[in-house]
Motif scaffolding. Structure first.
Motif, PDB file in Angstrom:
ATOM      1  N   ALA A 103       0.843  -1.206   0.000  1.00  0.00           N
ATOM      2  CA  ALA A 103       0.000   0.000   0.000  1.00  0.00           C
ATOM      3  C   ALA A 103       0.877   1.255   0.000  1.00  0.00           C
ATOM      4  O   ALA A 103       0.608   2.204  -0.743  1.00  0.00           O
ATOM      5  CB  ALA A 103      -0.930  -0.009   1.208  1.00  0.00           C
ATOM      6  N   LYS A 104       1.937   1.257   0.814  1.00  0.00           N
ATOM      7  CA  LYS A 104       2.842   2.408   0.850  1.00  0.00           C
ATOM      8  C   LYS A 104       3.550   2.569  -0.499  1.00  0.00           C
ATOM      9  O   LYS A 104       3.704   3.683  -0.994  1.00  0.00           O
ATOM     10  CB  LYS A 104       3.857   2.237   1.978  1.00  0.00           C
ATOM     11  CG  LYS A 104       4.787   3.418   2.153  1.00  0.00           C
ATOM     12  CD  LYS A 104       5.566   3.295   3.442  1.00  0.00           C
ATOM     13  CE  LYS A 104       6.562   4.409   3.626  1.00  0.00           C
ATOM     14  NZ  LYS A 104       6.045   5.740   3.569  1.00  0.00           N
ATOM     15  N   LYS A 106       2.450   1.682  -3.480  1.00  0.00           N
ATOM     16  CA  LYS A 106       1.491   2.157  -4.486  1.00  0.00           C
ATOM     17  C   LYS A 106       1.284   3.664  -4.428  1.00  0.00           C
ATOM     18  O   LYS A 106       0.927   4.274  -5.429  1.00  0.00           O
ATOM     19  CB  LYS A 106       0.147   1.436  -4.336  1.00  0.00           C
ATOM     20  CG  LYS A 106       0.158   0.027  -4.842  1.00  0.00           C
ATOM     21  CD  LYS A 106      -1.217  -0.606  -4.709  1.00  0.00           C
ATOM     22  CE  LYS A 106      -1.220  -2.003  -5.267  1.00  0.00           C
ATOM     23  NZ  LYS A 106      -2.553  -2.613  -5.181  1.00  0.00           N
ATOM     24  N   GLU A 107       1.536   4.270  -3.282  1.00  0.00           N
ATOM     25  CA  GLU A 107       1.415   5.725  -3.162  1.00  0.00           C
ATOM     26  C   GLU A 107       2.416   6.438  -4.069  1.00  0.00           C
ATOM     27  O   GLU A 107       2.227   7.604  -4.408  1.00  0.00           O
ATOM     28  CB  GLU A 107       1.624   6.158  -1.710  1.00  0.00           C
ATOM     29  CG  GLU A 107       0.514   5.736  -0.781  1.00  0.00           C
ATOM     30  CD  GLU A 107       0.812   6.046   0.680  1.00  0.00           C
ATOM     31  OE1 GLU A 107       1.855   6.696   0.972  1.00  0.00           O
ATOM     32  OE2 GLU A 107       0.004   5.655   1.532  1.00  0.00           O
ATOM     33  N   ASN A 108       3.482   5.752  -4.455  1.00  0.00           N
ATOM     34  CA  ASN A 108       4.519   6.350  -5.299  1.00  0.00           C
ATOM     35  C   ASN A 108       4.290   6.126  -6.791  1.00  0.00           C
ATOM     36  O   ASN A 108       5.092   6.586  -7.606  1.00  0.00           O
ATOM     37  CB  ASN A 108       5.889   5.798  -4.904  1.00  0.00           C
ATOM     38  CG  ASN A 108       6.267   6.199  -3.496  1.00  0.00           C
ATOM     39  OD1 ASN A 108       6.092   7.349  -3.121  1.00  0.00           O
ATOM     40  ND2 ASN A 108       6.749   5.259  -2.717  1.00  0.00           N
ATOM     41  N   TYR A 109       3.246   5.402  -7.151  1.00  0.00           N
ATOM     42  CA  TYR A 109       2.957   5.217  -8.576  1.00  0.00           C
ATOM     43  C   TYR A 109       2.704   6.585  -9.206  1.00  0.00           C
ATOM     44  O   TYR A 109       2.113   7.459  -8.591  1.00  0.00           O
ATOM     45  CB  TYR A 109       1.734   4.331  -8.784  1.00  0.00           C
ATOM     46  CG  TYR A 109       1.923   2.869  -8.476  1.00  0.00           C
ATOM     47  CD1 TYR A 109       3.162   2.326  -8.177  1.00  0.00           C
ATOM     48  CD2 TYR A 109       0.844   2.004  -8.484  1.00  0.00           C
ATOM     49  CE1 TYR A 109       3.323   0.980  -7.898  1.00  0.00           C
ATOM     50  CE2 TYR A 109       0.994   0.660  -8.213  1.00  0.00           C
ATOM     51  CZ  TYR A 109       2.231   0.153  -7.915  1.00  0.00           C
ATOM     52  OH  TYR A 109       2.382  -1.175  -7.646  1.00  0.00           O
TER      53      TYR A 109
END
Length: 169
Positions: A103-104, A106-109
């Motif tokens: 989840a963390k 994916k925040e950088n996608y």
């Protein structure tokens, strides 16, 4: 006998499709292909709302005119994972720690979009649409029937390209 009837029906529907494609505004389905030239992961992309998984290979289908005309454009959206191998340092798959790390991550996608003109093709020689993902979040598109790597394919950039320190504006 049943197989012969099915093949005949499919053949007739193919003849019908070919026979109907003479008008300038006729559309036909083609494959939608991604070619990733970067070290990043292309998680997914879409062209005019037709969504596919990124990175490589092809997906069915995209609708394109049977004949090229000036001003043909496509709207492309895509998602990039700039650290596709980060999971190698995560907790074991299926654990709460893994899900939290994912989840963390994916925040950088990163999400990008652009509108591109479709290059001219001759007659009815479009073979679907290939979207080439390049460094600096640039893309090129082609309808060439020649596969990537062929001397006849118009896209010549190599694969596995590293991002430059500075991207041109």
């Amino acid at each position: 006998m049943k197989g012969i009837i099915v093949r005949w029906l499919l053949g007739m529907s193919g003849v019908t499709l070919v026979g109907c494609s003479t008008a300038d505004n006729e559309m036909a389905g083609g494959n939608l292909q991604a070619v990733n030239h970067t070290l990043h992961a292309i998680n997914w992309f879409s062209v005019n709302g037709y969504r596919a998984h990124g990175g490589g290979g092809s997906s069915c289908c995209i609708m394109l005119p049977t004949k090229w005309r000036p001003g043909l454009k496509v709207y492309i959206e895509w998602e990039v994972d700039t650290d596709p191998y980060a999971y190698s340092n995560w907790p074991p798959l299926g654990t709460d720690g893994y899900r939290a790390a994912q989840a963390k991550h994916k925040e950088n996608y990163q999400h990008y979009s652009t509108t591109m003109e479709i290059p001219e093709w001759q007659g009815t020689d479009s073979c679907g649409l290939s979207v080439h993902f390049l460094t600096c979040n640039k893309v090129k598109v082609t309808t060439s029937c020649w596969g990537y790597g062929s001397p006849n394919n118009p896209i010549k950039e190599p694969k596995q390209m590293k991002e430059p320190a500075l991207c041109p504006k």
